[in-house]
Design a protein around this motif. Structure first.
Motif, PDB file in Angstrom:
ATOM      1  N   GLN A   1       1.363  88.091 -66.548  1.00 21.05           N
ATOM      2  CA  GLN A   1       0.225  89.035 -66.318  1.00 21.05           C
ATOM      3  C   GLN A   1       0.194  90.542 -66.938  1.00 21.05           C
ATOM      4  N   GLN A   2       1.598  90.780 -67.019  1.00 24.81           N
ATOM      5  CA  GLN A   2       1.430  92.980 -67.100  1.00 24.81           C
ATOM      6  C   GLN A   2       0.944  92.648 -69.340  1.00 24.81           C
ATOM      7  N   SER A   3       0.088  91.623 -69.657  1.00 25.19           N
ATOM      8  CA  SER A   3       0.118  91.828 -71.574  1.00 25.19           C
ATOM      9  C   SER A   3      -1.124  91.577 -71.202  1.00 25.19           C
ATOM     10  N   GLU A   4      -2.027  92.895 -71.643  1.00 29.57           N
ATOM     11  CA  GLU A   4      -3.885  92.739 -71.939  1.00 29.57           C
ATOM     12  C   GLU A   4      -4.081  91.762 -72.401  1.00 29.57           C
ATOM     13  N   SER A   5      -3.587  91.214 -73.152  1.00 29.96           N
ATOM     14  CA  SER A   5      -3.602  89.700 -73.722  1.00 29.96           C
ATOM     15  C   SER A   5      -3.889  88.926 -72.834  1.00 29.96           C
ATOM     16  N   THR A   6      -3.445  88.719 -71.700  1.00 25.92           N
ATOM     17  CA  THR A   6      -3.710  87.177 -71.046  1.00 25.92           C
ATOM     18  C   THR A   6      -4.928  87.338 -70.445  1.00 25.92           C
ATOM     19  N   ILE A   7      -4.698  86.185 -69.864  1.00 27.39           N
ATOM     20  CA  ILE A   7      -5.933  85.546 -69.150  1.00 27.39           C
ATOM     21  C   ILE A   7      -5.186  84.526 -68.017  1.00 27.39           C
ATOM     22  N   LEU A   8      -5.329  84.345 -66.435  1.00 24.40           N
ATOM     23  CA  LEU A   8      -4.711  83.845 -65.867  1.00 24.40           C
ATOM     24  C   LEU A   8      -5.425  83.125 -65.170  1.00 24.40           C
ATOM     25  N   ILE A   9      -6.143  81.543 -65.330  1.00 27.37           N
ATOM     26  CA  ILE A   9      -7.281  80.993 -65.275  1.00 27.37           C
ATOM     27  C   ILE A   9      -6.357  79.997 -63.807  1.00 27.37           C
TER      28      ILE A   9
END
Length: 368
Positions: A279-287
């Motif tokens: 979640q702390q990564s800018e290149s992460t999407i939580l779906i």
């Protein structure tokens, strides 16, 4: 003290001291400390089965409590094996309880099952059922099988011959596993708590009958039970064909049981701690792949909601994030979504599924 504990069944005509001694000498492995396993474990321990093994790698969650009656609200988050063993030992300190806080896989199944005389399968997924069945057939171990779906349950005994038929196995009923979405599980389809209680108790009864050599166990027959009508009937099982069952250890180890605990290559199942790191990564999407009416409602600034009913449209679009974390209520739909994304994006994105879903990590989501 031992005789007094079991007095009511020892004095039963047709049972007696000899049958009780058979129970005390027996080694029974119960696979799954869930809705089926909990009542089975309680009655096996109370009856005086001398050695009971429990296999389960899961932790207790709130949604378990309406059917997994060994556990209480205070146990949420604890390992099922540890809590179950403690309660059973308190119930009957004269027997041995062996804990196996692991998930059965090809590389450990034969070793563990070989230590026991009787195997009771209380699992709720087809991968485990075929794995356990094939191992029991290879090891020539009696297998007591129970399953529930909707308002109905099934019960059978495999790998035990009767006067007319050599021992049959689960593949004689269902030669090959169904497709992943063909048969709903209780996480998605729901279950009334009393049903696995009934079937689990019946499974314990069949185990006791087999060990004590009393009555007519369900060998080469499957019992179907309907909770809504209280009707039940049995069907004879005959040897089938059209399936492959391993005859050697090497053949067993080369079988494909589609072990979803590890996930197919291309996506990874994670826990809440790993979710926080991603979640702390800018290149992460939580779906969130749950339908829009499901609760709890997650923060829409953090989680993108894409219901499974709309998922096909979503994966037709492009998005820049390299890490994709999929979440659902129980970790079942998120696996299906992960497989669909893996097929679409291959190695171009890293795909994750939250194992156990929101229900298992409810405290994390209530805080966030």
């Amino acid at each position: 003290m031992g005789a007094a504990r079991y007095n009511r069944q020892i004095i039963l005509k047709g049972f007696g001291e000899e049958a009780q001694q058979k129970l005390l000498r027996a080694k029974v492995l119960v696979i799954g400390a869930g809705g089926l396993g909990c009542p089975a474990l309680q009655y096996l321990a109370a009856a005086g089965i001398g050695h009971i093994g429990i296999i389960d790698d899961d932790a207790i969650s709130l949604s378990n409590l309406h059917r997994q009656i060994l556990f209480t609200t205070a146990d949420i988050g604890k390992l099922k094996v540890e809590v179950a063993a403690k309660r059973l030992q308190e119930m009957n300190p004269q027997i041995g309880i062996i804990r196996h806080p692991i998930r059965l896989q090809k590389n450990n199944t034969l070793d563990i099952l070989s230590r026991y005389d009787y195997i009771l399968d209380g699992t709720d997924n087809f991968e485990s059922r075929y794995l356990i069945n094939d191992a029991c057939a290879l090891l020539n171990k009696p297998l007591i099988f129970a399953a529930v779906s909707g308002f109905e349950g099934q019960l059978a005994i495999f790998n035990v011959p009767d006067q007319l038929t050599p021992g049959t196995n689960y593949r004689d009923l269902f030669p090959v596993p169904p497709d992943k979405d063909e048969v709903p599980n209780c996480s998605e389809n729901g279950i009334i708590g009393v049903l696995p209680g009934i079937l689990g108790t019946m499974a314990a009864a069949e185990t006791i009958k087999l060990i004590a050599k009393i009555g007519l166990p369900l060998t080469n027959r499957i019992l179907n039970y309907n909770l809504l009508t209280q009707e039940q009937y049995t069907i004879s099982i005959t040897h089938g064909n059209g399936y492959v069952i391993p005859k050697t250890v090497d053949e067993f180890l080369n079988m494909d049981y589609q072990d979803t605990s590890e996930g197919p290559q291309g996506y990874i199942e994670i826990d809440a701690a790993e979710l926080v790191k991603l979640q702390q990564s800018e290149s992460t999407i939580l779906i969130d792949v749950r339908e829009r009416h499901e609760v709890p409602v997650l923060d829409k600034q953090i989680f993108t909601q894409v219901p499974m009913s709309e998922f096909g449209t979503f994966i037709g679009k492009e998005f820049y994030q390299k890490n994709v974390v999929l979440i659902c209520q129980h970790g079942v739909r998120s696996v299906a979504a992960a497989e669909a994304m893996q097929e679409k994006y291959g190695d171009s994105k890293k795909i994750y599924s939250l194992k156990g879903g929101i229900i298992k990590w409810r405290d994390h989501f209530l805080k966030s």
